[in-house]
Structures are given as C-alpha cells and as structure tokens.
Design a protein around this motif. Sequence first.
Motif, short mmCIF file in Angstrom:
data_model
loop_
_atom_site.label_atom_id
_atom_site.label_comp_id
_atom_site.label_asym_id
_atom_site.label_seq_id
_atom_site.Cartn_x
_atom_site.Cartn_y
_atom_site.Cartn_z
N GLU A 238 0.83 -1.21 0.00
CA GLU A 238 0.00 0.00 0.00
C GLU A 238 0.86 1.26 0.00
OE1 GLU A 238 -2.55 -0.49 3.39
OE2 GLU A 238 -3.91 -1.83 2.30
N ALA A 239 1.95 1.25 0.77
CA ALA A 239 2.85 2.40 0.81
C ALA A 239 3.52 2.63 -0.54
CB ALA A 239 3.90 2.22 1.90
N ILE A 240 3.91 1.55 -1.21
CA ILE A 240 4.50 1.68 -2.54
C ILE A 240 3.47 2.26 -3.51
CG2 ILE A 240 5.43 0.40 -4.52
CD1 ILE A 240 6.75 -1.49 -2.45
N MET A 241 2.26 1.76 -3.43
CA MET A 241 1.20 2.26 -4.32
C MET A 241 0.94 3.74 -4.11
SD MET A 241 -1.48 -0.91 -4.46
CE MET A 241 -2.65 -0.02 -5.47
N SER A 242 1.01 4.21 -2.87
CA SER A 242 0.75 5.62 -2.62
C SER A 242 1.87 6.51 -3.15
CB SER A 242 0.51 5.87 -1.13
OG SER A 242 1.70 5.74 -0.41
N ARG A 243 3.09 5.95 -3.30
CA ARG A 243 4.22 6.73 -3.81
C ARG A 243 4.39 6.59 -5.32
NH1 ARG A 243 5.82 5.05 1.33
NH2 ARG A 243 6.74 6.66 2.62
N ASP A 244 4.13 5.38 -5.84
CA ASP A 244 4.33 5.10 -7.26
C ASP A 244 3.31 4.05 -7.67
OD1 ASP A 244 5.13 4.18 -9.77
OD2 ASP A 244 7.26 4.29 -9.29
N LEU A 245 2.18 4.51 -8.16
CA LEU A 245 1.06 3.61 -8.46
C LEU A 245 1.45 2.47 -9.40
CD1 LEU A 245 -1.88 3.01 -7.83
CD2 LEU A 245 -2.50 4.48 -9.75
N PRO A 246 2.13 2.72 -10.52
CA PRO A 246 2.46 1.59 -11.41
C PRO A 246 3.33 0.53 -10.72
CG PRO A 246 2.73 3.66 -12.59
CD PRO A 246 2.48 4.00 -11.15
N GLN A 247 4.32 0.95 -9.96
CA GLN A 247 5.18 -0.01 -9.27
C GLN A 247 4.38 -0.78 -8.21
OE1 GLN A 247 8.57 1.54 -7.00
NE2 GLN A 247 9.87 0.11 -8.12
N GLY A 248 3.53 -0.08 -7.48
CA GLY A 248 2.70 -0.73 -6.47
C GLY A 248 1.70 -1.69 -7.08
N ILE A 249 1.12 -1.30 -8.21
CA ILE A 249 0.17 -2.18 -8.90
C ILE A 249 0.88 -3.44 -9.37
CG2 ILE A 249 -1.28 -2.41 -10.96
CD1 ILE A 249 -2.74 -0.58 -9.23
N GLY A 250 2.13 -3.31 -9.82
CA GLY A 250 2.89 -4.48 -10.26
C GLY A 250 3.06 -5.49 -9.13
N ILE A 251 3.39 -5.01 -7.94
CA ILE A 251 3.55 -5.90 -6.79
C ILE A 251 2.20 -6.48 -6.39
CG2 ILE A 251 4.20 -6.00 -4.35
CD1 ILE A 251 6.35 -3.89 -5.03
N LEU A 252 1.19 -5.64 -6.34
CA LEU A 252 -0.15 -6.09 -5.98
C LEU A 252 -0.64 -7.16 -6.96
CD1 LEU A 252 -2.61 -5.74 -4.11
CD2 LEU A 252 -3.42 -4.00 -5.71
N ASN A 253 -0.43 -6.93 -8.26
CA ASN A 253 -0.86 -7.91 -9.26
C ASN A 253 -0.19 -9.25 -9.07
OD1 ASN A 253 -2.73 -6.27 -10.52
ND2 ASN A 253 -1.31 -5.59 -12.11
N SER A 254 1.09 -9.23 -8.71
CA SER A 254 1.79 -10.48 -8.47
C SER A 254 1.13 -11.25 -7.35
CB SER A 254 3.25 -10.21 -8.10
OG SER A 254 3.92 -9.60 -9.16
N GLY A 255 0.82 -10.55 -6.28
CA GLY A 255 0.17 -11.19 -5.13
C GLY A 255 -1.22 -11.67 -5.42
N LEU A 256 -1.97 -10.90 -6.19
CA LEU A 256 -3.35 -11.29 -6.50
C LEU A 256 -3.43 -12.41 -7.52
CD1 LEU A 256 -5.08 -7.79 -6.66
CD2 LEU A 256 -5.24 -9.50 -4.85
N ALA A 257 -2.55 -12.39 -8.51
CA ALA A 257 -2.59 -13.40 -9.56
C ALA A 257 -2.37 -14.80 -8.99
CB ALA A 257 -1.56 -13.10 -10.64
N GLY A 258 -1.47 -14.91 -8.04
CA GLY A 258 -1.17 -16.21 -7.45
C GLY A 258 -2.33 -16.80 -6.68
N VAL A 259 -3.24 -15.97 -6.21
CA VAL A 259 -4.39 -16.45 -5.44
C VAL A 259 -5.24 -17.40 -6.29
CG1 VAL A 259 -6.54 -15.72 -4.31
CG2 VAL A 259 -4.42 -14.48 -3.90
N ASN A 260 -5.26 -17.18 -7.60
CA ASN A 260 -6.05 -18.04 -8.48
C ASN A 260 -5.56 -19.48 -8.50
OD1 ASN A 260 -7.78 -15.95 -9.28
ND2 ASN A 260 -6.31 -15.26 -10.80
N CYS A 261 -4.35 -19.72 -8.07
CA CYS A 261 -3.79 -21.08 -8.03
C CYS A 261 -3.84 -21.69 -6.63
CB CYS A 261 -2.34 -21.06 -8.54
SG CYS A 261 -2.20 -21.08 -10.33
#
Length: 163
Positions: free
Chosen positions: A94-117
Amino acid sequence: MTGLLSGILLLTGCTLDKEEEVRVLLSDWTELGETFFFQSSSTCTAAVFHTTEQPRITSLLGRARSVNTGMKMLADGKPVVFRVAGKSPNAVTEAIMSRDLPQGIGILNSGLAGVNCMSEIVKGVYYRAILNPQSNLVFVPDTHAMVVLDKQAMALIYVRGNS
C-alpha cells in the motif's frame, strides 16, 4: 481430431513454473523444508514451503528498511526483501502504491494473480502472512514473483502471475 487432442495435451502441460525451479531459486535465499503446496498453471503459480524454526533470508538479497529504499532497488531491477519496521507485506505494498502507483500495482498484481492457483486452506495461510507485520516481503522484478516469509507460521509463500 488428433490435432485437437494434441493441442489440449500441449496446453495442459504448460505451466508458468516448475516446483524444482522455484525451490532452486528460493533455496538460494533461505533454507526450505518440505513442500506444503504447489500449483502452477499457464497463468499463475502459488507455492508454500515449510521452513526451519527460525527462518531467515540470506544476505544474497538486498534489504530495504524503508519503502523508499526498496523502491529504488526495485527500479534498478534487483530483488529486494522489505523489512520495514511495523509494516506487514500488505502495508508495504500500500505504501509503494501511494508513492508510485504503477510499481505498487505491479507488486499487488503479483500477489493477486497467485491467489487463483491457491486452495482455500492456502489462501488462509497467505492472507494471514501478508497481514502479519512480522512477515517479510520479497519482490523479484524480473519474474514479477512475490515471496512472503512468515516466520511465525514457518512458511515461505511464493506467488506469481504471468503479467
């Protein structure tokens, strides 16, 4: 018909990661025990490995004690372990997203994508780990993999999507 069956067999054989390759990567950073869970498809990977009683991440990974330092390391394309006092992996993201949205979204997407498995049990382990301020977050920019070391649960969780 034969072509269709061959295509289906080829698609079912395609996975994002292989357990042995993930173990090799992670064993460079920490001591791994047995595999608790491993699932990989063409779109995601989720894995949970047992660790030793007092797991630690080796100095082969750069350490960031602040979100800003970690963001600079990620911008250089280096894997980084975030050890920000009092912040869970979720709070760091969340802190990364508040400073740099694209970089934070990249990390968030990694975490969310894995949930599907993940199975339901693994989702519970994962959610507790990412909300635990004692857990460490590792992000690997070149593969977009996210690793969470939950010392209390003695578990190392690896998640990745194909984005």
